[in-house]
Design an enzyme around this catalytic site. Structure first.
Site, PDB file in Angstrom:
ATOM      1  N   ASP A 177      88.431  -9.438 -45.664  1.00 24.04           N
ATOM      2  CA  ASP A 177      87.719 -10.721 -45.622  1.00 24.04           C
ATOM      3  C   ASP A 177      88.590 -11.756 -44.919  1.00 24.04           C
ATOM      4  O   ASP A 177      89.810 -11.693 -44.985  1.00 24.04           O
ATOM      5  CB  ASP A 177      87.383 -11.189 -47.043  1.00 24.04           C
ATOM      6  CG  ASP A 177      88.620 -11.296 -47.927  1.00 24.04           C
ATOM      7  OD1 ASP A 177      89.029 -12.425 -48.232  1.00 24.04           O
ATOM      8  OD2 ASP A 177      89.180 -10.249 -48.323  1.00 24.04           O
TER       9      ASP A 177
ATOM     10  N   HIS B 134      86.115 -11.719 -51.662  1.00 21.74           N
ATOM     11  CA  HIS B 134      87.372 -10.994 -51.463  1.00 21.74           C
ATOM     12  C   HIS B 134      87.144  -9.484 -51.402  1.00 21.74           C
ATOM     13  O   HIS B 134      88.032  -8.749 -50.998  1.00 21.74           O
ATOM     14  CB  HIS B 134      88.325 -11.334 -52.615  1.00 21.74           C
ATOM     15  CG  HIS B 134      89.749 -11.545 -52.182  1.00 21.74           C
ATOM     16  ND1 HIS B 134      90.119 -11.904 -50.905  1.00 21.74           N
ATOM     17  CD2 HIS B 134      90.913 -11.460 -52.892  1.00 21.74           C
ATOM     18  CE1 HIS B 134      91.443 -12.029 -50.854  1.00 21.74           C
ATOM     19  NE2 HIS B 134      91.949 -11.749 -52.039  1.00 21.74           N
TER      20      HIS B 134
ATOM     21  N   ASN C 214      96.862 -12.146 -48.605  1.00 18.92           N
ATOM     22  CA  ASN C 214      97.866 -11.427 -49.396  1.00 18.92           C
ATOM     23  C   ASN C 214      97.793  -9.917 -49.223  1.00 18.92           C
ATOM     24  O   ASN C 214      98.812  -9.234 -49.243  1.00 18.92           O
ATOM     25  CB  ASN C 214      97.726 -11.777 -50.881  1.00 18.92           C
ATOM     26  CG  ASN C 214      98.077 -13.228 -51.151  1.00 18.92           C
ATOM     27  OD1 ASN C 214      98.769 -13.862 -50.365  1.00 18.92           O
ATOM     28  ND2 ASN C 214      97.594 -13.760 -52.252  1.00 18.92           N
TER      29      ASN C 214
ATOM     30  N   ASN D  72      96.977  -7.727 -53.811  1.00 15.50           N
ATOM     31  CA  ASN D  72      98.331  -8.107 -53.405  1.00 15.50           C
ATOM     32  C   ASN D  72      99.274  -6.929 -53.237  1.00 15.50           C
ATOM     33  O   ASN D  72     100.381  -7.092 -52.735  1.00 15.50           O
ATOM     34  CB  ASN D  72      98.921  -9.103 -54.409  1.00 15.50           C
ATOM     35  CG  ASN D  72      98.114 -10.387 -54.461  1.00 15.50           C
ATOM     36  OD1 ASN D  72      97.184 -10.582 -53.680  1.00 15.50           O
ATOM     37  ND2 ASN D  72      98.455 -11.262 -55.371  1.00 15.50           N
TER      38      ASN D  72
END
Length: 193
Positions: free
Chosen positions: A92, A21, A113, A67
């Site tokens: 990613d 991530h 997100n 997020n």
């Protein structure tokens, strides 16, 4: 002077280092290293400034957690008065094989997100460089996969595309999105065996 904002998405903190991530952070770290600048802890993110042939480039690694990435992106676009056409977000992507990438001028958030939050705050008209992380996980294991760390073997596959991503950023700044997409999206196909 033309200004550009290059954003690498990831999560701050030691426990997230070298996770899939955080591929966006990894690309920006490489970019900063290649031009000899370092990041400073500023509002909503780690920021480094450089210039490429007279164009001012801000490198941003949001510290808002994935997020809420849009807060950092919106803040720095407004603070530095940067045109959204000069924004590139490095992120990613599960749907692209590891070591592959795709540069796009706009589009959906693809269930990501971080991109979803950016889209809520500034819309979807901005360039994004999607770095493939693959999707070799069982159903229900997506979070573990995304937050899992790269192995040494993964890094051997990924490193060349991180190096290419730095060239894509330079080209985006110097030549613009369309030329960069034409030049690099052809390169980024691992299925040319």
């Amino acid at each position: 002077m033309d200004k550009y904002l290059i954003v690498g998405l990831g999560n701050p903190g030691y426990e997230y280092e070298n996770t899939r991530h955080n591929t966006g952070f990894m690309v920006l770290d490489k970019m900063a290293e290649s031009v000899g600048v370092s990041f400073e802890d500023k509002r909503y993110g780690y920021v480094a400034e450089t210039s490429i042939k007279g164009r001012k480039v801000f490198l941003l690694k949001p510290t808002t957690y994935m997020n809420l990435s849009g807060n950092a992106v919106r803040y720095w676009l407004q603070k530095e008065n940067i045109d959204q056409k000069r924004l590139l977000v490095v992120v990613d992507d599960l749907s692209i094989p590891l070591g592959d990438y795709r540069l796009k001028g706009n589009g959906s958030n693809g269930g990501h997100n971080g991109l979803g939050n950016i889209q809520q705050l500034i819309g979807q008209q901005y360039a994004r460089l999607r770095m493939g992380i693959g999707n070799d996980f069982q159903r229900g294991q997506q979070v573990d996969w995304v937050l899992g760390k790269y192995t040494d073997e993964d890094m051997r596959t990924l490193q060349p595309s991180i190096d290419e991503a730095v060239e894509i950023i330079r080209s985006f700044v110097l030549a613009g999105l369309d030329i960069t997409m034409n030049q690099f999206n052809k390169l980024g196909k691992k299925s040319k065996k």
